[in-house]
Design a protein around this motif. Structure first.
Motif, mmCIF file in Angstrom:
data_model
loop_
_atom_site.group_PDB
_atom_site.id
_atom_site.type_symbol
_atom_site.label_atom_id
_atom_site.label_comp_id
_atom_site.label_asym_id
_atom_site.label_seq_id
_atom_site.Cartn_x
_atom_site.Cartn_y
_atom_site.Cartn_z
ATOM 1 N N GLY A 1 82.085 -15.280 -14.804
ATOM 2 C CA GLY A 1 82.933 -14.300 -14.151
ATOM 3 C C GLY A 1 82.626 -12.869 -14.492
ATOM 4 N N THR A 2 83.251 -11.995 -13.725
ATOM 5 C CA THR A 2 83.134 -10.553 -13.896
ATOM 6 C C THR A 2 84.534 -9.967 -13.815
ATOM 7 N N TRP A 3 84.844 -9.051 -14.721
ATOM 8 C CA TRP A 3 86.133 -8.365 -14.658
ATOM 9 C C TRP A 3 86.083 -7.330 -13.545
ATOM 10 N N LEU A 4 87.017 -7.424 -12.588
ATOM 11 C CA LEU A 4 87.098 -6.461 -11.493
ATOM 12 C C LEU A 4 88.489 -5.851 -11.473
ATOM 13 N N SER A 5 88.549 -4.555 -11.221
ATOM 14 C CA SER A 5 89.821 -3.836 -11.163
ATOM 15 C C SER A 5 90.193 -3.560 -9.720
ATOM 16 N N PHE A 6 91.484 -3.560 -9.467
ATOM 17 C CA PHE A 6 91.974 -3.109 -8.172
ATOM 18 C C PHE A 6 93.126 -2.152 -8.427
ATOM 19 N N GLU A 7 93.325 -1.257 -7.475
ATOM 20 C CA GLU A 7 94.361 -0.233 -7.630
ATOM 21 C C GLU A 7 95.723 -0.900 -7.601
ATOM 22 N N PRO A 8 96.683 -0.381 -8.316
ATOM 23 C CA PRO A 8 96.642 0.807 -9.144
ATOM 24 C C PRO A 8 96.533 0.490 -10.620
ATOM 25 N N GLY A 9 95.644 -0.394 -11.002
ATOM 26 C CA GLY A 9 95.390 -0.582 -12.414
ATOM 27 C C GLY A 9 95.584 -1.991 -12.938
ATOM 28 N N PHE A 10 95.081 -2.981 -12.198
ATOM 29 C CA PHE A 10 95.125 -4.364 -12.655
ATOM 30 C C PHE A 10 93.720 -4.946 -12.597
ATOM 31 N N ASP A 11 93.435 -5.902 -13.482
ATOM 32 C CA ASP A 11 92.134 -6.557 -13.538
ATOM 33 C C ASP A 11 92.295 -8.053 -13.313
ATOM 34 N N LEU A 12 91.262 -8.651 -12.724
ATOM 35 C CA LEU A 12 91.148 -10.103 -12.587
ATOM 36 C C LEU A 12 89.722 -10.510 -12.942
ATOM 37 N N TYR A 13 89.579 -11.684 -13.534
ATOM 38 C CA TYR A 13 88.272 -12.245 -13.883
ATOM 39 C C TYR A 13 87.819 -13.112 -12.717
#
Length: 191
Positions: A47-59
């Motif tokens: 996996g890769t950590w990806l951010s989406f607005e307004p400030g949360f991450d998902l693997y």
């Protein structure tokens, strides 16, 4: 996709009613499942950590293609993030955001989902300190949570299958607030 409705909260005035409510709240709080980073199964997928607005991450699985979100999709459908598997399996993930106001909470969200036949396996959870509700639809695994500004985020991942169950669980357990530069500096100072 918006699961928004307004709800009225009725409060009682007598002491026994409050005592019963406190007992029910304590019992429900004891039943809330908590998920933390140490439960993340790194073997489930690369996996890769990806951010989406307004400030949360998902693997997110590294081989999934992150798709562009147009301003039109963002305005009309609340679409914040989307990704899909590299094959033609139909496996994908979307994150939507809906402004529902600050009077809404996860208890109301869970109660609302329970009134709809579309949603099953509804459970209130805490993921890395974030209160959320997990659920299934006919074709997707779902996770909904709120921010402090009255925005509800809805993460849908599908298709439902034995192979995707572990991916969805891992994806949802990975939910975290994005660390900012200030957060990292504060951590270093504390150490």
């Amino acid at each position: 996709m918006a699961m928004v409705c307004t709800a009225a909260m009725i409060s009682g005035a007598s002491a026994p009613v409050w005592a019963a409510d406190d007992t029910e709240i304590a019992a429900e709080a004891a039943e809330v499942t908590e998920y933390t980073y140490d439960m993340l199964e790194k073997e489930a997928y690369e996996g890769t950590w990806l951010s989406f607005e307004p400030g949360f991450d998902l693997y997110v699985p590294s081989d999934w293609e992150v798709l562009e979100v147009s301003e039109e999709d963002q305005k009309e459908h609340g679409l914040m993030f989307q990704a899909k598997a590299p094959d033609d399996s139909g496996d994908n993930m979307v994150v939507t955001a809906t402004d529902i106001g600050k009077d809404y909470d996860t208890d109301k969200m869970k109660a609302e989902l329970e009134t709809e036949e579309t949603y099953t396996d509804i459970e209130k959870v805490i993921i890395n300190g974030i209160e959320a509700v997990v659920f299934n639809t006919d074709v997707t695994y779902g996770l909904a949570f709120l921010d402090d500004n009255g925005i509800m985020y809805n993460v849908q991942m599908g298709e439902i299958s034995d192979e995707n169950a572990e991916i969805a669980q891992n994806l949802f357990i990975s939910l975290r607030v994005t660390e900012t530069t200030d957060d990292a500096a504060a951590e270093e100072t504390a150490e």
